[in-house]
Scaffold this motif. Structure first.
Motif, PDB file in Angstrom:
ATOM      1  N   ASP A  89       0.821  -1.205   0.000  1.00 59.49           N
ATOM      2  CA  ASP A  89       0.000   0.000   0.000  1.00 59.49           C
ATOM      3  C   ASP A  89       0.862   1.265   0.000  1.00 59.49           C
ATOM      4  O   ASP A  89       0.619   2.218   0.747  1.00 59.49           O
ATOM      5  CB  ASP A  89      -0.936   0.002   1.216  1.00 59.49           C
ATOM      6  N   GLY A 115      -4.218  -1.430  -0.877  1.00 58.21           N
ATOM      7  CA  GLY A 115      -4.735  -0.767   0.300  1.00 58.21           C
ATOM      8  C   GLY A 115      -5.384   0.531  -0.134  1.00 58.21           C
ATOM      9  O   GLY A 115      -5.394   0.871  -1.326  1.00 58.21           O
ATOM     10  N   GLN A 119      -5.189   2.413  -3.891  1.00 56.04           N
ATOM     11  CA  GLN A 119      -6.435   2.511  -4.661  1.00 56.04           C
ATOM     12  C   GLN A 119      -6.692   3.950  -5.111  1.00 56.04           C
ATOM     13  O   GLN A 119      -7.146   4.186  -6.231  1.00 56.04           O
ATOM     14  CB  GLN A 119      -7.618   2.003  -3.843  1.00 56.04           C
ATOM     15  N   ASN A 139     -14.568  -0.253  -4.285  1.00 59.68           N
ATOM     16  CA  ASN A 139     -14.514  -1.175  -3.141  1.00 59.68           C
ATOM     17  C   ASN A 139     -15.620  -2.218  -3.229  1.00 59.68           C
ATOM     18  O   ASN A 139     -16.647  -2.002  -3.874  1.00 59.68           O
ATOM     19  CB  ASN A 139     -14.653  -0.413  -1.820  1.00 59.68           C
ATOM     20  N   THR A 171     -13.059  -3.467   2.024  1.00 52.90           N
ATOM     21  CA  THR A 171     -11.637  -3.720   2.326  1.00 52.90           C
ATOM     22  C   THR A 171     -10.944  -4.430   1.176  1.00 52.90           C
ATOM     23  O   THR A 171     -10.028  -5.230   1.397  1.00 52.90           O
ATOM     24  CB  THR A 171     -11.477  -4.551   3.614  1.00 52.90           C
ATOM     25  N   SER A 173      -9.893  -3.832  -3.219  1.00 51.57           N
ATOM     26  CA  SER A 173      -9.948  -3.071  -4.473  1.00 51.57           C
ATOM     27  C   SER A 173     -10.479  -3.993  -5.562  1.00 51.57           C
ATOM     28  O   SER A 173      -9.816  -4.953  -5.956  1.00 51.57           O
ATOM     29  CB  SER A 173      -8.559  -2.550  -4.852  1.00 51.57           C
ATOM     30  N   TRP A 223      -7.175  -5.678   1.213  1.00 47.95           N
ATOM     31  CA  TRP A 223      -6.420  -4.833   2.145  1.00 47.95           C
ATOM     32  C   TRP A 223      -6.185  -5.628   3.426  1.00 47.95           C
ATOM     33  O   TRP A 223      -7.106  -6.192   3.999  1.00 47.95           O
ATOM     34  CB  TRP A 223      -7.187  -3.563   2.463  1.00 47.95           C
ATOM     35  N   TYR A 232      -8.069  -4.268   8.625  1.00 47.83           N
ATOM     36  CA  TYR A 232      -9.059  -4.567   7.592  1.00 47.83           C
ATOM     37  C   TYR A 232      -9.443  -6.050   7.519  1.00 47.83           C
ATOM     38  O   TYR A 232     -10.611  -6.394   7.567  1.00 47.83           O
ATOM     39  CB  TYR A 232      -8.529  -4.093   6.230  1.00 47.83           C
TER      40      TYR A 232
END
Length: 925
Positions: A89, A115, A119, A139, A171, A173, A223, A232
């Motif tokens: 992330d 994360g 994103q 999401n 949580t 992508s 995530w 998450y």
């Protein structure tokens, strides 16, 4: 040869042997790999946003990876120094993205863990040609479940993805398929948990890879960690396969060969040295057990201890005197009152005895269920947190997986002990003790075999299967079978016909000590596992569940041993070897028949367990939710105790050809089974889900709440299954019982298999019960009517009044429960406790009043209910029993339907009960 100076030495040595085994297993559990891996070493750079403590800890487990870590705010070092770069992330600038792209094109590996930061800045994914330039990331709004896309990859085939925890909402992508670059290969997909019936149409990429230049990129789209206030998908991190996933994904990205889960030295399974030590312990235990048997056999040539024999004879004489006194009192009452007036006396056989006993058991059971629900629904979810669902699910899996083995190895010796000890204890007490000894030594040696199979061989075989992650739980759980005689005194109390001591011991085993063990060992296991990343909190708690059961058995053994000694018996007598071959054969012949019949039920659970692991997504967590809901729903199974209380009544009436009395007992079985069963169903349908959510929290309790209504429907059909089982057992028709059990389990297994192939949804495991149990109910009761008794149900009182009363009770309690739950009392646990107490302990009086008002009684049955309530004498419980009767009486007095629907067989049945009472008293005493 080993010499035993006194009778206690036998028991002491057996306990020491078992403690050696326990200590050895503890040693295994605390082993962690300390020898470095052979082969190549890889330099790895982790670029992170800083919130990566758990991830970094687990990536660092395998010492072949030489890991350096920098924050994404720092400048990138020379990437040429590293074989693999991991972006966790990370927020990278355009120039840094260009450096990464050049690095991969040059033949190196890149792993990306998504994360919220990545994103928002999806430039990296677009520049690396993972997604199209026009793609927009979003999401997930629902829980997402894992599904293998490419089975050729090692991380697909070596990991049981059905056991993977779900990805929480918001949580992950989401990568739409039409926005994914065509050159990207999907390894693992996910789908929405509410689309199980059509999951192929809702696939989304979860783990993907792409060949870029001469290098490779791997992308993990869920995530994992956030800041200190937001974890998450922590359940995924503590999943036993997660460490292996990082290892496998790293080597996959580097293009290197990957070891299997069992071969990888850092997987939480028994490895070679663990297996060798396990074998040594089993061999040592076997040698000691054989030496102990030979020594005790020689010592048993001496005269058996007279203390226990004399105590048994004394008890038999006391029972004989009590029977004589009872006969004399009955004869005196006949002379004083006359035959007709005596029909209403307490001593006369009738349903009031069973109902009175059940009223006591009913409220005792509800009181005892409070600590069980408090622990399973509140304390354990609170103590174990995110580890609870997986750990509870694994324990439930192990329990159901091994029940068939435990039953078969027991071979009915527990049933034989109770039956033959009761049969011989009065006239041949020495012979009665022999059946205790058979049980003890059979359990000792078959327990050793089971430890060899499930601990040693299991430590080799299980790591090679899709159940590898539960291997240590299986190994520890198998210990409860050695030495295996933990419940010897509980079954002896049953043979002594001390129902009170049998019940106390049973409750201590299944509730008291088990709850204490779970509260202690599960929490300690979680803490221990949390300190060892190889194990993790979830597996540590799962091992704690297994140790809790082991503690439970030992505590129950010593508790029941203490009671046994206080009765004046010598425990050492039970561990001698005085039994003959004929007695052993008698035990095996009797026990095998019962074990055969009951094995079909356990085979059904075994099949369910296997199908669940193979076909249900996220089965570990879902089993945890299911088990929590099942524990709450088990309140209804208190009705089985009422059915069991009728065994003696059915046996006496049927075997003495009292047809009307048998019909009356069957009607009363339906009447009171429905009465109490429908009440509990109405309470749990009204406030069960509120209780789960309030006690366990919205995440765990909410997951369990999806199963509770389905389980309650199953229990509705189950009431009649439990009642008919009692009829078959009481009348000696065990063959018919086995027949309908087989029918039920075959239907259940076939339907479950079909539904799971279609849905992959745990809810359909429960739904498969419905037609199976319903079919068993219909077939079984038809058999009863044609072969045992042409009974009549009197549907108005049997079904209509309790159903209508339960429905009204449900409506009122549903609105009251929701009203109370939404009141701000500072903590929802207070609301939850208040709802439970009101629903179970106060609304039972409202329900009794409704049943009386709607015509559930006539003068005869109301009088009988009064007798039953007066038989309960324990303080507090007595007030509850009398309160239910008084509520019913008030309703009956103002009911226009009172005496409108009489029970035609009542007078004939009670006449036969009176005759049977006199016949019993005329027997030779």
């Amino acid at each position: 040869m080993l010499k035993l100076k006194n009778g206690k030495s036998t028991l002491i040595i057996i306990c020491i042997i078992t403690l050696i085994l326990t200590g050895g297993t503890f040693f295994f559990l605390f082993l962690t790999p300390s020898v470095g891996q052979s082969g190549s070493r890889y330099d790895v750079l982790v670029v992170s946003n800083g919130d990566d403590s758990y991830f970094y800890e687990r990536l660092h487990i395998d010492n072949r990876f030489n890991i350096s870590k920098i924050d994404d705010s720092e400048a990138l070092p020379s990437l040429a120094l590293y074989d693999l770069v991991v972006l966790f992330d990370a927020n990278l600038s355009s120039s840094e993205i260009n450096l990464i792209e050049t690095y991969v094109d040059g033949g190196k590996g890149l792993m990306i863990f998504m994360g919220p930061t990545l994103q928002k800045n999806d430039t990296l994914l677009k520049e690396l040609d993972l997604i199209k330039p026009t793609a927009t990331l979003s999401n997930n709004s629902q829980n997402m479940l894992s599904l293998i896309r490419s089975s050729s990859k090692a991380i697909s085939g070596n990991i049981d993805w059905n056991s993977a925890p779900d990805i929480k909402p918001e949580t992950m992508s989401l990568l739409d398929l039409d926005e994914l670059n065509e050159s990207v290969n999907r390894i693992i997909d996910v789908y929405r948990s509410d689309k199980s019936l059509n999951r192929e149409a809702y696939r989304k990429p979860f783990i993907v890879e792409k060949q870029k230049g001469t290098g490779k990129i791997s992308l993990f789209s869920a995530w994992l960690e956030g800041d200190s206030t937001e974890q998450y998908n922590y359940e995924f991190i503590i999943w036993p396969y997660f460490n292996y996933l990082l290892y496998g994904l790293s080597l996959e990205t580097l293009g290197e060969p990957i070891e299997s889960y069992a071969q990888w030295a850092y997987s939480p399974v028994p490895h070679f040295m663990d297996q060798i030590i396990l074998l040594i312990i089993v061999v040592v235990l076997g040698c000691l057990a054989i030496a102990l048997f030979i020594t005790v056999r020689k010592k048993s040539r001496s005269t058996m201890d007279k203390e226990t024999i004399e105590t048994l004879k004394q008890r038999a004489e006391e029972e004989r005197k009590a029977e004589i006194t009872e006969r004399e009192e009955l004869i005196k009452k006949i002379e004083e009152k006359g035959r007709e007036d005596l029909k209403d006396d307490w001593e006369i056989l009738g349903i009031h005895r069973q109902v009175g006993g059940f009223l006591f058991t009913f409220f005792i059971g509800l009181i005892l269920v409070i600590p069980q629900l408090l622990l399973t629904s509140f304390l354990l979810p609170m103590l174990l947190g995110e580890a609870y669902a997986q750990a509870s699910g694994w324990y439930n899996f192990a329990y159901n997986l091994f029940q068939i083995a435990w039953l078969l190895f027991d071979f009915g010796t527990s049933f034989s002990l109770a039956k033959h000890f009761a049969e011989y204890r009065i006239h041949q007490p020495e012979k009665a003790i022999h059946y205790i000894q058979i049980f003890v030594w059979w359990q000792l040696f078959t327990g050793l075999v089971q430890v060899f199979i499930f601990a040693f061989l299991g430590s080799i075989i299980f790591p090679l299967t899709n159940l590898a992650h539960m291997t240590w739980i299986f190994v520890i759980f198998s210990l409860v079978q050695y030495p295996g005689f933990f419940l010897v005194f509980m079954f002896t109390f049953q043979g002594l016909q001390r129902a009170d001591l049998h019940l106390i011991t049973y409750v201590s085993w299944e509730i008291f000590w088990l709850l204490i063990g779970q509260g202690i060992f599960c929490y300690l296991g979680k803490i221990w596992g949390g300190t060892i990343p190889i194990i993790g909190e979830a597996l540590g708690a799962g091992v704690g569940y297994a140790f809790a059961r082991y503690f439970d058995y030992w505590a129950t053994f010593f508790f029941s041993l203490t009671i046994f000694k206080k009765l004046g018996y010598s425990p050492s007598t039970c561990f001698r070897i005085d039994f003959s071959k004929d007695e052993f054969k008698e035990t095996m012949n009797y026990g095998s028949k019962l074990a055969f019949g009951q094995s079909f039920v356990q085979i059904g659970w075994f099949i369910q367990t296997l199908l669940t692991s193979l076909l249900v997504a996220n089965y570990s967590t879902e089993l945890g939710y299911y088990q929590l809901a099942w524990t709450v729903g088990m309140m209804i199974q208190v009705v089985t105790l009422y059915g069991q209380s009728l065994l003696g009544a059915y046996s006496e009436s049927y075997n003495h050809d009292k047809e009307s009395l048998t019909k009356l007992y069957i009607y009363q079985g339906f009447r009171w089974g429905n009465y109490f069963g429908y009440f509990l169903l109405s309470v749990l349908f009204a406030v069960g889900n509120i209780f789960l959510i309030g006690a366990a929290g919205p995440e765990i309790g909410g997951g369990a709440a999806t199963y509770l209504p389905l389980i309650l429907i199953f229990h509705f059909f189950g009431i009649y299954s439990w009642l008919v089982d009692a009829v078959f057992q009481g009348t000696g028709k065990t063959g018919l019982a086995a027949l309908v059990w087989i029918l039920e389990q075959v239907i259940r297994g076939v339907i479950m298999w079909v539904l799971l192939i279609i849905s992959h949804d745990m809810r359909f495991v429960i739904i498969a019960y419905w037609p199976a149990v319903l079919t068993k109910d219909i077939v079984a009761w038809i058999l009863v009517k044609r072969i045992i008794s042409d009974y009549k149900l009197y549907p108005f009182k049997t079904f209509i009044t309790p159903i209508v009363s339960a429905f009204i009770n449900f409506i009122v309690l549903y609105f009251l429960g929701n009203l109370v739950f939404n009141i701000d009392l500072g903590d929802k646990l207070i609301n939850t406790a208040l709802i439970f107490i009101v629903g179970v302990f106060l609304f039972v009086f409202f329900y009794a009043f409704l049943d009386g008002l709607l015509g559930g009684y006539d003068d005869n049955t109301l009088k009988e209910f009064e007798k039953a309530s007066e038989m309960v004498t324990l303080p507090l419980i007595k007030q509850f029993a009398r309160g239910i009767y008084k509520s019913a009486e008030i309703g009956a007095k103002i009911s226009p339907l009172h005496n409108k629907f009489s029970i035609g067989v009542y007078d004939e049945g009670m006449e036969e009960a009176f005759e049977l009472t006199l016949e019993k008293q005329k027997l030779e005493i």
